[in-house]
Design a protein around this motif. Structure first.
Motif, mmCIF file in Angstrom:
data_model
loop_
_atom_site.group_PDB
_atom_site.id
_atom_site.type_symbol
_atom_site.label_atom_id
_atom_site.label_comp_id
_atom_site.label_asym_id
_atom_site.label_seq_id
_atom_site.Cartn_x
_atom_site.Cartn_y
_atom_site.Cartn_z
ATOM 1 N N ARG A 70 -22.866 6.482 -21.739
ATOM 2 C CA ARG A 70 -24.053 5.621 -21.748
ATOM 3 C C ARG A 70 -23.984 4.573 -20.648
ATOM 4 N NH1 ARG A 70 -24.143 4.916 -28.339
ATOM 5 N NH2 ARG A 70 -25.380 6.796 -28.818
ATOM 6 N N SER A 71 -22.799 4.035 -20.401
ATOM 7 C CA SER A 71 -22.634 3.051 -19.332
ATOM 8 C C SER A 71 -22.948 3.665 -17.971
ATOM 9 C CB SER A 71 -21.201 2.505 -19.356
ATOM 10 O OG SER A 71 -20.989 1.601 -18.290
ATOM 11 N N LEU A 72 -22.446 4.868 -17.739
ATOM 12 C CA LEU A 72 -22.713 5.557 -16.481
ATOM 13 C C LEU A 72 -24.196 5.901 -16.334
ATOM 14 C CD1 LEU A 72 -19.610 7.925 -16.492
ATOM 15 C CD2 LEU A 72 -20.087 6.184 -14.753
ATOM 16 N N LEU A 73 -24.823 6.282 -17.436
ATOM 17 C CA LEU A 73 -26.240 6.642 -17.380
ATOM 18 C C LEU A 73 -27.113 5.419 -17.103
ATOM 19 C CD1 LEU A 73 -26.412 9.224 -20.308
ATOM 20 C CD2 LEU A 73 -26.605 9.699 -17.858
ATOM 21 N N ARG A 74 -26.743 4.289 -17.674
ATOM 22 C CA ARG A 74 -27.493 3.061 -17.358
ATOM 23 C C ARG A 74 -27.377 2.729 -15.878
ATOM 24 N NH1 ARG A 74 -25.376 1.407 -22.457
ATOM 25 N NH2 ARG A 74 -23.614 0.369 -21.435
ATOM 26 N N ALA A 75 -26.186 2.895 -15.333
ATOM 27 C CA ALA A 75 -25.995 2.639 -13.902
ATOM 28 C C ALA A 75 -26.788 3.634 -13.057
ATOM 29 C CB ALA A 75 -24.509 2.710 -13.554
ATOM 30 N N ALA A 76 -26.838 4.891 -13.503
ATOM 31 C CA ALA A 76 -27.604 5.907 -12.777
ATOM 32 C C ALA A 76 -29.097 5.585 -12.800
ATOM 33 C CB ALA A 76 -27.354 7.283 -13.388
ATOM 34 N N ASP A 77 -29.600 5.201 -13.966
ATOM 35 C CA ASP A 77 -31.021 4.852 -14.073
ATOM 36 C C ASP A 77 -31.366 3.670 -13.172
ATOM 37 O OD1 ASP A 77 -31.313 6.879 -15.907
ATOM 38 O OD2 ASP A 77 -31.230 5.571 -17.660
ATOM 39 N N LEU A 78 -30.462 2.695 -13.107
ATOM 40 C CA LEU A 78 -30.686 1.533 -12.237
ATOM 41 C C LEU A 78 -30.690 1.964 -10.773
ATOM 42 C CD1 LEU A 78 -31.024 -1.507 -11.870
ATOM 43 C CD2 LEU A 78 -28.529 -1.728 -11.928
ATOM 44 N N ALA A 79 -29.796 2.884 -10.408
ATOM 45 C CA ALA A 79 -29.764 3.377 -9.039
ATOM 46 C C ALA A 79 -31.077 4.072 -8.682
ATOM 47 C CB ALA A 79 -28.585 4.332 -8.849
ATOM 48 N N ARG B 227 -26.672 8.063 -5.010
ATOM 49 C CA ARG B 227 -25.710 7.387 -5.894
ATOM 50 C C ARG B 227 -25.983 7.763 -7.346
ATOM 51 N NH1 ARG B 227 -22.464 3.291 -7.446
ATOM 52 N NH2 ARG B 227 -23.191 1.886 -9.093
ATOM 53 N N ALA B 228 -27.248 7.845 -7.723
ATOM 54 C CA ALA B 228 -27.604 8.198 -9.094
ATOM 55 C C ALA B 228 -27.074 9.575 -9.464
ATOM 56 C CB ALA B 228 -29.115 8.142 -9.279
ATOM 57 N N VAL B 229 -27.190 10.536 -8.558
ATOM 58 C CA VAL B 229 -26.714 11.894 -8.846
ATOM 59 C C VAL B 229 -25.231 11.876 -9.190
ATOM 60 C CG1 VAL B 229 -26.178 14.122 -7.784
ATOM 61 C CG2 VAL B 229 -28.469 13.174 -7.581
ATOM 62 N N GLY B 230 -24.433 11.154 -8.407
ATOM 63 C CA GLY B 230 -23.006 11.083 -8.681
ATOM 64 C C GLY B 230 -22.706 10.485 -10.039
ATOM 65 N N LEU B 231 -23.464 9.474 -10.412
ATOM 66 C CA LEU B 231 -23.267 8.834 -11.718
ATOM 67 C C LEU B 231 -23.682 9.756 -12.856
ATOM 68 C CD1 LEU B 231 -24.561 5.304 -10.707
ATOM 69 C CD2 LEU B 231 -22.211 5.851 -11.399
ATOM 70 N N ALA C 52 -31.900 14.290 -22.363
ATOM 71 C CA ALA C 52 -32.564 13.279 -21.539
ATOM 72 C C ALA C 52 -31.778 13.022 -20.264
ATOM 73 C CB ALA C 52 -32.724 11.984 -22.340
ATOM 74 N N ALA C 53 -30.457 12.964 -20.382
ATOM 75 C CA ALA C 53 -29.615 12.757 -19.195
ATOM 76 C C ALA C 53 -29.731 13.945 -18.240
ATOM 77 C CB ALA C 53 -28.168 12.553 -19.611
ATOM 78 N N LEU C 54 -29.739 15.146 -18.795
ATOM 79 C CA LEU C 54 -29.881 16.347 -17.963
ATOM 80 C C LEU C 54 -31.199 16.339 -17.198
ATOM 81 C CD1 LEU C 54 -28.606 19.304 -20.183
ATOM 82 C CD2 LEU C 54 -27.783 18.723 -17.903
ATOM 83 N N THR C 55 -32.289 16.047 -17.892
ATOM 84 C CA THR C 55 -33.587 16.091 -17.225
ATOM 85 C C THR C 55 -33.698 15.012 -16.155
ATOM 86 O OG1 THR C 55 -34.558 14.761 -19.007
ATOM 87 C CG2 THR C 55 -34.767 17.139 -19.192
ATOM 88 N N ASN C 56 -33.106 13.844 -16.397
ATOM 89 C CA ASN C 56 -33.111 12.801 -15.370
ATOM 90 C C ASN C 56 -32.286 13.213 -14.156
ATOM 91 O OD1 ASN C 56 -34.739 11.105 -16.867
ATOM 92 N ND2 ASN C 56 -33.052 9.944 -17.740
ATOM 93 N N ALA D 16 -34.290 15.878 -12.275
ATOM 94 C CA ALA D 16 -35.426 15.255 -11.596
ATOM 95 C C ALA D 16 -34.981 14.568 -10.311
ATOM 96 C CB ALA D 16 -36.108 14.257 -12.531
ATOM 97 N N THR D 17 -33.821 13.930 -10.361
ATOM 98 C CA THR D 17 -33.307 13.246 -9.174
ATOM 99 C C THR D 17 -32.926 14.250 -8.103
ATOM 100 O OG1 THR D 17 -32.442 11.515 -10.629
ATOM 101 C CG2 THR D 17 -31.646 11.520 -8.381
#
Length: 237
Positions: A88-97, A105-109, A143-147, A150-151
């Motif tokens: 969840r921490s990594l996903l929040r950082a990815a969403d912010l990116a 950067r988001a893809v890596g997260l 949800a994480a997969l689809t985000n 999408a990226t």
């Protein structure tokens, strides 16, 4: 670690979902036994707590501990040592990116977060609380997969993600968002017929398993494919 019986593992799960927060005994009893606790449920709970406390003490070298506060129990552990909280921490950082235009950067997260999802959540455990949590965790994963997909599509990596999207549609055959993302990826790599085929397979799965037709979003995408709508192509500049 040898986590013991399913009830003891359920106890650890109930505490690990809320690290650092006291969980009342009554809540733990409900999560372990639902509406039908055994006659000596408190004694059983104390037994599981004692075993789990000894296990954590011997196996985690002090990185995790089980404490009692009044009539509650609390798992003391770094949230980043627990996969779901680290994810969840990594996903929040990815969403912010994503929000700040840093798609690479988001893809890596997203990749780091999704690698923490291994197998069935709460595998081997049963009960209404477990089933509810498992459903919620699976929803988070999708949800994480689809985000993530999408990226990747925004970055023009439609060909690169087709194998991953194909695997995801097999794992989540009723998910129309993932199906749509695969259809777009196939279309952008000149595999028009395959993209149409994904729509029909998804339609068949929805009808067979749920008795439903595809939703308006997937139908609209299908109609755009039939028209060779240029809006489906990646826009640059």
């Amino acid at each position: 670690m040898p986590l013991g019986t399913p009830k003891q593992r359920s106890l650890l799960a109930a505490l690990a979902l809320l690290p650092g927060r006291p969980v009342p005994s009554d809540v733990l009893v409900e999560r372990l036994w639902g509406d039908s606790p055994p006659e000596k449920f408190r004694k059983s709970l104390y037994t599981y707590v004692a075993r789990l406390r000894r296990l954590l003490k011997s196996e985690t070298a002090g990185a995790a501990a089980l404490l009692r506060t009044t009539d509650s129990y609390c798992l003391i552990a770094d949230p980043d040592s627990i996969d779901i909280h680290r994810s969840r921490s990594l996903l929040r950082a990815a969403d912010l990116a994503v929000q700040t235009g840093q798609d690479d950067r988001a893809v890596g997260l997203y990749v780091k977060a999704l690698r923490l999802w291994r197998g069935e959540p709460l595998a081997g455990l049963r009960g209404s609380w477990v089933d509810s949590v498992r459903a919620g965790l699976k929803h988070e994963q999708v949800a994480a997969l689809t985000n993530y997909f999408a990226t990747q599509l925004r970055l023009g990596r439609h060909g690169q993600v087709i194998p991953e999207l194909s695997a995801a549609t097999l794992e989540h055959p009723l998910d129309e968002v993932i199906a749509g993302q695969l259809m777009v990826s196939l279309y952008r790599t000149s595999r028009h017929a395959d993209a149409i085929g994904v729509f029909h397979r998804t339609k068949e799965e929805l009808a067979a398993q749920l008795g439903l037709d595809p939703g308006p979003g997937l139908r609209k995408l299908y109609e755009a494919l039939l028209r060779n709508d240029s809006s489906l192509l990646l826009r640059t500049g």
